[in-house]
Design an enzyme around this catalytic site. Structure first.
Site, PDB file in Angstrom:
ATOM      1  N   ASP A  38       0.812  -1.224   0.000  1.00 46.00           N
ATOM      2  CA  ASP A  38       0.000   0.000   0.000  1.00 46.00           C
ATOM      3  C   ASP A  38       0.844   1.272   0.000  1.00 46.00           C
ATOM      4  O   ASP A  38       0.413   2.306   0.516  1.00 46.00           O
ATOM      5  CB  ASP A  38      -0.972   0.032   1.203  1.00 46.00           C
ATOM      6  CG  ASP A  38      -2.120  -0.960   1.049  1.00 46.00           C
ATOM      7  OD1 ASP A  38      -1.974  -1.932   0.283  1.00 46.00           O
ATOM      8  OD2 ASP A  38      -3.168  -0.779   1.709  1.00 46.00           O
ATOM      9  N   CYS A  77      -4.316  -5.524  -3.307  1.00 47.00           N
ATOM     10  CA  CYS A  77      -3.199  -6.463  -3.056  1.00 47.00           C
ATOM     11  C   CYS A  77      -3.207  -7.703  -3.945  1.00 47.00           C
ATOM     12  O   CYS A  77      -2.278  -7.927  -4.718  1.00 47.00           O
ATOM     13  CB  CYS A  77      -3.210  -6.949  -1.611  1.00 47.00           C
ATOM     14  SG  CYS A  77      -3.146  -5.655  -0.382  1.00 47.00           S
ATOM     15  N   HIS A 133      -0.423 -12.396  -1.531  1.00 50.86           N
ATOM     16  CA  HIS A 133      -1.476 -11.969  -0.615  1.00 50.86           C
ATOM     17  C   HIS A 133      -2.085 -13.196   0.047  1.00 50.86           C
ATOM     18  O   HIS A 133      -2.638 -14.050  -0.623  1.00 50.86           O
ATOM     19  CB  HIS A 133      -2.559 -11.193  -1.365  1.00 50.86           C
ATOM     20  CG  HIS A 133      -3.703 -10.778  -0.499  1.00 50.86           C
ATOM     21  ND1 HIS A 133      -3.636  -9.698   0.346  1.00 50.86           N
ATOM     22  CD2 HIS A 133      -4.926 -11.320  -0.319  1.00 50.86           C
ATOM     23  CE1 HIS A 133      -4.775  -9.579   0.998  1.00 50.86           C
ATOM     24  NE2 HIS A 133      -5.572 -10.544   0.610  1.00 50.86           N
ATOM     25  N   ASP A 316       2.779  -2.307  -4.119  1.00 51.93           N
ATOM     26  CA  ASP A 316       1.779  -3.079  -4.877  1.00 51.93           C
ATOM     27  C   ASP A 316       0.655  -2.218  -5.450  1.00 51.93           C
ATOM     28  O   ASP A 316       0.005  -2.619  -6.418  1.00 51.93           O
ATOM     29  CB  ASP A 316       1.252  -4.291  -4.089  1.00 51.93           C
ATOM     30  CG  ASP A 316       0.462  -3.942  -2.845  1.00 51.93           C
ATOM     31  OD1 ASP A 316       0.504  -2.780  -2.396  1.00 51.93           O
ATOM     32  OD2 ASP A 316      -0.199  -4.855  -2.302  1.00 51.93           O
ATOM     33  N   HIS A 317       0.413  -1.052  -4.890  1.00 55.11           N
ATOM     34  CA  HIS A 317      -0.541  -0.064  -5.417  1.00 55.11           C
ATOM     35  C   HIS A 317      -0.493   1.132  -4.485  1.00 55.11           C
ATOM     36  O   HIS A 317       0.122   1.058  -3.417  1.00 55.11           O
ATOM     37  CB  HIS A 317      -1.982  -0.617  -5.490  1.00 55.11           C
ATOM     38  CG  HIS A 317      -2.401  -1.218  -4.200  1.00 55.11           C
ATOM     39  ND1 HIS A 317      -2.780  -0.450  -3.132  1.00 55.11           N
ATOM     40  CD2 HIS A 317      -2.443  -2.495  -3.787  1.00 55.11           C
ATOM     41  CE1 HIS A 317      -3.044  -1.254  -2.109  1.00 55.11           C
ATOM     42  NE2 HIS A 317      -2.837  -2.504  -2.472  1.00 55.11           N
TER      43      HIS A 317
HETATM   44 CA   LIG Z   1      -1.558  -3.778  -0.869  1.00 57.69          CA
END
Ligand SMILES: [Ca+2]
Ligand SMILES: [Ca+2]
Length: 497
Positions: A38, A77, A133, A316-317
């Site tokens: 994140d 995720c 994840h 991841d983002h």
């Molecule tokens: Ca994430």
């Protein structure tokens, strides 16, 4: 002289004294693969936040090449990580939600993931913390993914009860942040770094390693101690710029992508005096993780491995902290898709800053090229090797992010185009509007630009895979009916807060 060397080389091959070959073999670079959960673009080297302090990641960026326009393939995720590790788009696998784990699907259960390709080519593979994840499913299944497993990482020390008031949309236990006294050593991420440092120190000299270390923060809950919190001023200078009523020119369908979520909206964090606390906690968590990255870099230096190790660091983002009136992910705007992506080590231009669009699914083919492994013809990513050699090297393809079937964000060097499953659209000129405040898709200037970007919408765009769940959105165009996590959303429903 040259011919004598050539002769010696030939003789050694003929006589089977293959030492030159063997020494070339042992020179295969190690890979240190660092994931941050994140982590948006609030990293010094990316310029996403003017006050963020990430000296260690910035040093890594200076040693290597940083991609300033890198984007995840899914703003969540499980789909983002699945895409990265397989080099396949979510629109190809149908993995859009937090479930399923791709190995449970017939189509992908035997798919060669990135670390497996390295293992098949002589690497020892190790993992610690969050790379995939969720659990991979027990020791027998785990050893198929990586040879050696360290601790799972995660939050670590946490307070007995939540620090912030109950949050709307379910008061999820992860929705929490703030100052909480504890030792750095008791954080999951500290332990992840310690384990990885130990592996670097004790790495066998005759076998290259692929070591994956996945940090949990700044994923919520963002629990930080005062010393990390105090890196940031206690005033509104840390808040990201937001435009009031910014969603007035975004389609209603944009709300469907994050219809009802544990992450509170901007309205709630403001009304509950939590906005500054959240932003400070997120920034402090980023600085804490940065310090753990610094421990890994120091370990590489001390072990004399820095020269022969490819380091790749990625998030991841992204994550919104009030922009577009929300917190969290699950959007197709820059704050949710733009991520750190940095390569350093042999073959990478030091101090490189690349503005070409890059995608996380490019990591797999790029590492293959950097390490001289056999290429694969089943990957959807494109190697970034040309940009690692010369950051100005052209790249034709924009970065594409998808969130559930039919919703796509296309990011070129200058523009962001979005099309949702109901056909509604957005277009932003990042050069004049870096915060994506003014949707110009219906302005005269927008038509040709939108058309140019529309052709990049993935041709393959499959529905959600079997057992898809959590953050899954489907849309029936004929009935004009959206379904969010199993519940119908009607055109007139009030947007949940
Ligand atoms: Ca994430
Ligand atoms: Ca707007």
């Amino acid at each position: 002289m040259t011919s004598r060397i050539a002769l010696t080389w030939c003789l050694s091959l003929v006589l089977g004294t293959a030492s030159p070959l063997r020494s070339a073999e042992t020179k295969k670079p190690n890979v240190l693969f660092i994931a941050i959960d994140d982590q948006n673009d609030w990293i010094g080297a990316l310029g996403g936040h003017p006050l963020v302090k990430t000296p260690n990641i910035d040093r890594l960026a200076a040693r290597g090449t940083v991609f300033l326009n890198a984007h995840c393939q899914a703003p969540l995720c499980n789909p983002s990580r699945t895409s990265l590790m397989l080099s396949l788009r979510p629109t190809t696998t149908g993995i859009y939600g937090l479930a399923p784990w791709f190995r449970t699907l017939d189509d992908w259960k035997d798919r060669v993931a990135l670390p497996q390709h390295f293992k098949a080519n002589g690497y020892r593979t190790l993992t610690v913390g969050k790379i995939y994840h969720g659990g991979v499913g027990g020791p027998k299944l785990r050893e198929k993914e990586f040879d050696v497993w360290g601790a799972a990482g995660g939050v670590g020390a946490k307070p007995e009860k939540k620090l912030i008031p109950p949050t709307p949309m379910g008061d999820h236990p992860l929705m929490d942040w703030g100052v909480f006294p504890h030792r750095d050593e008791d954080k999951g991420d500290y332990q992840v770094a310690s384990w990885a440092v130990e592996q670097i120190r004790s790495a066998p000299k005759d076998e290259p390693f692929f070591l994956a270390a996945g940090f949990f923060l700044p994923h919520v809950p963002c629990y930080v101690t005062q010393k990390w919190f105090d890196l940031y001023p206690d005033d509104d200078s840390i808040l990201p710029p937001v435009k009031e009523n910014d969603r007035d020119d975004t389609p209603r369908f944009s709300w469907y992508l994050h219809w009802s979520l544990p992450e509170p909206r901007l309205k709630w964090v403001r009304e509950n005096g939590q906005w500054r606390n959240l932003v400070r906690s997120y920034l402090a968590s980023t600085s804490f993780v940065d310090a753990q990255v610094g421990r890994l870099m120091a370990a590489l230096d001390e072990a004399g491995l820095a020269e022969n190790t490819i380091v790749v660091l990625w998030g991841d983002h992204g994550w919104h902290l009030g922009e577009k009136q929300i917190t969290g992910k699950n959007t197709l705007w820059d704050r949710s898709t733009r991520v750190p992506l940095i390569f350093a080590g042999p073959g990478v231009t030091p101090g490189g800053r690349c503005s070409r669009p890059a995608e996380l699914l490019d990591i797999y083919p790029t590492l293959i090229d950097l390490c001289g492994l056999p290429k694969r013809d089943d990957l959807e990513g494109i190697s970034l090797l040309p940009q690692l050699r010369d950051p100005a090297s052209p790249r034709e393809r924009p970065a594409i992010t998808s969130h559930n079937q039919g919703n796509h964000g296309i990011r070129s060097e200058r523009w962001r185009y979005i099309r949702y499953a109901d056909g509604s659209e957005e277009l932003y000129d990042l050069q004049t509007d870096p915060h994506e405040w003014e949707n110009i898709v219906s302005k005269p200037v927008g038509a040709a630009i939108a058309e140019e970007h529309r052709r990049w919408i993935p041709d393959i765009d499959v529905p959600p895979a079997p057992q898809s769940a959590q953050r899954v959105l489907t849309f029936d165009r004929q009935r004009d009916e959206a379904v969010w996590e199993g519940t119908k959303v009607h055109r007139n429903d009030a947007i949940p807060e």
